[in-house]
Design an enzyme around this catalytic site. Structure first.
Site, PDB file in Angstrom:
ATOM      1  N   GLU A  60       0.777   1.833 -12.025  1.00  0.00           N
ATOM      2  CA  GLU A  60       2.228   1.604 -11.929  1.00  0.00           C
ATOM      3  C   GLU A  60       2.597   0.183 -12.316  1.00  0.00           C
ATOM      4  O   GLU A  60       3.507  -0.063 -13.086  1.00  0.00           O
ATOM      5  CB  GLU A  60       2.709   1.850 -10.493  1.00  0.00           C
ATOM      6  CG  GLU A  60       2.917   3.284 -10.117  1.00  0.00           C
ATOM      7  CD  GLU A  60       3.461   3.409  -8.709  1.00  0.00           C
ATOM      8  OE1 GLU A  60       4.458   2.729  -8.401  1.00  0.00           O
ATOM      9  OE2 GLU A  60       2.879   4.158  -7.906  1.00  0.00           O
ATOM     10  N   ASP A  98       0.132   4.551  -7.429  1.00  0.00           N
ATOM     11  CA  ASP A  98      -0.151   4.229  -6.026  1.00  0.00           C
ATOM     12  C   ASP A  98      -0.572   5.461  -5.221  1.00  0.00           C
ATOM     13  O   ASP A  98      -0.154   6.587  -5.515  1.00  0.00           O
ATOM     14  CB  ASP A  98       1.077   3.587  -5.376  1.00  0.00           C
ATOM     15  CG  ASP A  98       1.303   2.165  -5.865  1.00  0.00           C
ATOM     16  OD1 ASP A  98       0.389   1.611  -6.511  1.00  0.00           O
ATOM     17  OD2 ASP A  98       2.381   1.607  -5.608  1.00  0.00           O
ATOM     18  N   ASP A 130       0.251   7.302  -2.735  1.00  0.00           N
ATOM     19  CA  ASP A 130       1.210   7.872  -1.792  1.00  0.00           C
ATOM     20  C   ASP A 130       2.030   8.945  -2.512  1.00  0.00           C
ATOM     21  O   ASP A 130       1.765   9.272  -3.668  1.00  0.00           O
ATOM     22  CB  ASP A 130       2.113   6.782  -1.201  1.00  0.00           C
ATOM     23  CG  ASP A 130       2.848   5.966  -2.263  1.00  0.00           C
ATOM     24  OD1 ASP A 130       2.851   6.381  -3.439  1.00  0.00           O
ATOM     25  OD2 ASP A 130       3.407   4.907  -1.925  1.00  0.00           O
ATOM     26  N   GLU A 173       5.066   8.948  -3.640  1.00  0.00           N
ATOM     27  CA  GLU A 173       5.778   8.427  -4.805  1.00  0.00           C
ATOM     28  C   GLU A 173       4.828   8.257  -5.981  1.00  0.00           C
ATOM     29  O   GLU A 173       5.140   8.601  -7.123  1.00  0.00           O
ATOM     30  CB  GLU A 173       6.436   7.094  -4.450  1.00  0.00           C
ATOM     31  CG  GLU A 173       7.686   6.772  -5.220  1.00  0.00           C
ATOM     32  CD  GLU A 173       8.875   7.630  -4.830  1.00  0.00           C
ATOM     33  OE1 GLU A 173       9.759   7.814  -5.697  1.00  0.00           O
ATOM     34  OE2 GLU A 173       8.922   8.111  -3.689  1.00  0.00           O
ATOM     35  N   TYR A 185      -3.980  -0.551   0.731  1.00  0.00           N
ATOM     36  CA  TYR A 185      -2.594  -0.193   0.364  1.00  0.00           C
ATOM     37  C   TYR A 185      -1.669  -0.373   1.553  1.00  0.00           C
ATOM     38  O   TYR A 185      -1.981   0.037   2.679  1.00  0.00           O
ATOM     39  CB  TYR A 185      -2.552   1.244  -0.138  1.00  0.00           C
ATOM     40  CG  TYR A 185      -1.252   1.613  -0.787  1.00  0.00           C
ATOM     41  CD1 TYR A 185      -0.753   0.864  -1.844  1.00  0.00           C
ATOM     42  CD2 TYR A 185      -0.515   2.703  -0.341  1.00  0.00           C
ATOM     43  CE1 TYR A 185       0.453   1.203  -2.454  1.00  0.00           C
ATOM     44  CE2 TYR A 185       0.689   3.057  -0.945  1.00  0.00           C
ATOM     45  CZ  TYR A 185       1.162   2.291  -2.002  1.00  0.00           C
ATOM     46  OH  TYR A 185       2.353   2.622  -2.590  1.00  0.00           O
ATOM     47  N   ARG A 214       1.574   0.620   2.078  1.00  0.00           N
ATOM     48  CA  ARG A 214       2.568   1.619   2.480  1.00  0.00           C
ATOM     49  C   ARG A 214       1.827   2.795   3.114  1.00  0.00           C
ATOM     50  O   ARG A 214       1.375   3.710   2.434  1.00  0.00           O
ATOM     51  CB  ARG A 214       3.411   2.070   1.282  1.00  0.00           C
ATOM     52  CG  ARG A 214       4.301   0.968   0.742  1.00  0.00           C
ATOM     53  CD  ARG A 214       5.238   1.443  -0.349  1.00  0.00           C
ATOM     54  NE  ARG A 214       6.048   0.338  -0.854  1.00  0.00           N
ATOM     55  CZ  ARG A 214       5.703  -0.451  -1.869  1.00  0.00           C
ATOM     56  NH1 ARG A 214       4.549  -0.236  -2.498  1.00  0.00           N
ATOM     57  NH2 ARG A 214       6.474  -1.435  -2.259  1.00  0.00           N
ATOM     58  N   HIS A 264      -4.847   8.351   4.094  1.00  0.00           N
ATOM     59  CA  HIS A 264      -4.674   6.910   3.990  1.00  0.00           C
ATOM     60  C   HIS A 264      -5.398   6.186   5.111  1.00  0.00           C
ATOM     61  O   HIS A 264      -5.745   6.751   6.134  1.00  0.00           O
ATOM     62  CB  HIS A 264      -3.191   6.548   4.056  1.00  0.00           C
ATOM     63  CG  HIS A 264      -2.440   6.944   2.824  1.00  0.00           C
ATOM     64  ND1 HIS A 264      -1.091   6.773   2.700  1.00  0.00           N
ATOM     65  CD2 HIS A 264      -2.844   7.496   1.654  1.00  0.00           C
ATOM     66  CE1 HIS A 264      -0.688   7.204   1.519  1.00  0.00           C
ATOM     67  NE2 HIS A 264      -1.736   7.660   0.873  1.00  0.00           N
TER      68      HIS A 264
END
Length: 461
Positions: A9, A82, A84, A86, A313, A315, A359
């Protein structure tokens, strides 16, 4: 091995990834999303299962051309947006614009370190459509709520040139604020008085503070709740009458209770607790904290070591920790703090049911990389956030702090009792590494309970 293209990203990650991987890999960046719902249309077919219409974002045409050209030169393309929801959706959108026949795999990096990156590329997977659908549901709700309700609000609430907007999150948050404001408006303040005495036992030179606890056998309260009888000091006259009796009273120590109390360590940081702690410790805003954490995740130039991702990460809503990270933390605690700080078994924390269990919590990628050892390579803000994350992670694997607590009742000849509380740390445990900040009310209560009392015995005048 053929040429492998890794698409991320953020272009800021590429420098770190080049150090992690060999010459068989080359890199491109999508610079975030490349497709979205149209700006000037609703873009959702409600009558056909909420089917969305996606269009290329106006500023991403050149980016897409670069990605397509790079994919033609590669034997395999790793989509490494990433880790997640998104990021999964971004990977799905990128896959949709690549040339037909391109060999595509998903490889998400929990942290940007050589071992983690290589492991992800050695064990790639397909795009997780459950995660993609979760992101799409959220995006479509954003559009439905905003697109359908905002015009109504603009007509009804004529404020500003751009009208009034509604949103999936902002409207709910606004309702919480309004509900709380209504509670404040109808709140009726109740007057109450606190009374305490500064006392010194005979033959001692150390005083202590005791607060009024009961009057005529009734517990002193700020206001009456329920049907239980209590004593209220609701005005200045009552307070003066009580204080007058206490001034002429004779005191002796009543029941003294001593207990051992444990204070357990807190879990490693997740997104929300990182934001809270950075605000409490440093006064950082949410956006400022996340921007700094993003830089620590993507990689920092450590001089001769090159660019290294310093944290996992950022988030995440999971408090899970990889077994190898727990082992590293336990080894560090054993060596640098001592065996008395190390629990017999690793501490495992439970995440909320809604957490994404794949995660990890936010932790340093290498616990041996002490904040002070790399301070020269960090900005002051980066150092503060990394220090917070590092200390919290180490503390989460340490033994509890142990307190000796004392509660002493002080009796009078005026049919009143006072109570004094205090404690002293017997073993600091995880507090040797980290102590979380409390809000003002909790902090004041803790400070009051933390006062050290003189050695009191029952019957002592």
């Amino acid at each position: 091995m053929g040429k492998a293209l890794v698409i991320v990203e953020s272009p800021a990650k590429i420098k770190t990834l080049k150090k992690c991987l060999g010459p068989h890999y080359f890199f491109e960046s999508s610079v975030g999303h490349i497709r979205d719902l149209p700006q000037k249309e609703f873009g959702i077919d409600i009558d056909h299962d909420f089917e969305p219409t996606y269009v290329t974002m106006p500023d991403k045409k050149e980016v897409i051309q670069k990605l397509q050209a790079a994919a033609k030169k590669a034997d395999i393309v790793y989509l490494s947006s990433d880790p997640d929801r998104e990021g999964e959706a971004i990977a799905w959108h990128i896959a949709s614009i690549l040339p037909k026949g391109t060999k595509i795999k998903r490889a998400a990096f929990q942290s940007l370190t050589k071992d983690v990156v290589q492991r992800a590329l050695d064990h790639p997977r397909d795009i997780d459509m459950d995660l993609v659908d979760a992101q799409q549901a959220r995006r479509l709700l954003d559009r439905i709520v905003g697109y359908k309700i905002s015009p109504i609000l603009t007509r009804r609430v004529k404020r500003g040139r751009n009208g009034t907007s509604a949103g999936r999150v902002q409207s709910v948050a606004l309702k919480l604020v309004v509900d709380r404001e209504k509670e404040i408006d109808v709140f009726v303040p109740v007057e109450y008085w606190n009374i305490a005495a500064l006392l010194m036992p005979h033959a001692m030179d150390k005083s202590f503070t005791a607060h009024l606890h009961t009057v005529n056998g009734l517990k002193v309260e700020k206001e009456k709740t329920g049907t239980k009888e209590c004593f209220l000091i609701a005005d200045e006259q009552t307070a003066k009458e009580v204080a007058g009796k206490l001034k002429k009273a004779r005191y002796k120590v009543g029941l003294v209770e001593k207990k051992e109390k444990k204070r357990n360590p807190v879990p490693p940081l997740i997104t929300s607790t990182l934001q809270q702690e950075a605000s409490c410790h440093y006064g950082f805003s949410v956006a400022r904290t996340m921007n700094i954490a993003q830089g620590l995740y993507e990689g920092v130039d450590l001089g001769e070591e090159g660019s290294e991702g310093l944290i996992t990460y950022m988030r995440t809503d999971s408090v899970n920790i990889a077994p190898e990270a727990i082992s590293a933390a336990r080894g560090y605690i054993q060596t640098h703090f001592g065996p008395e700080y190390l629990p017999d078994q690793p501490k495992i924390y439970a995440s909320k049911k809604t957490a994404q269990e794949a995660h990890e919590a936010i932790r340093p990628t290498n616990v041996a990389r002490h904040p002070d050892a790399i301070r020269q390579h960090l900005t002051p803000e980066q150092f503060k956030i990394y220090l917070l994350i590092w200390r919290r992670f180490i503390a989460s694997q340490m033994n509890p702090a142990i307190y000796d607590t004392v509660s002493a009742d002080v009796e009078t000849d005026q049919n009143m009792t006072l109570r004094a509380t205090g404690s002293v740390i017997k073993f600091n445990g995880y507090l040797a590494a980290y102590e979380e900040k409390r809000d003002k009310g909790a902090q004041e209560e803790e400070e009051d309970q933390g006062k050290i009392l003189p050695p009191l015995e029952e019957g002592m005048p």
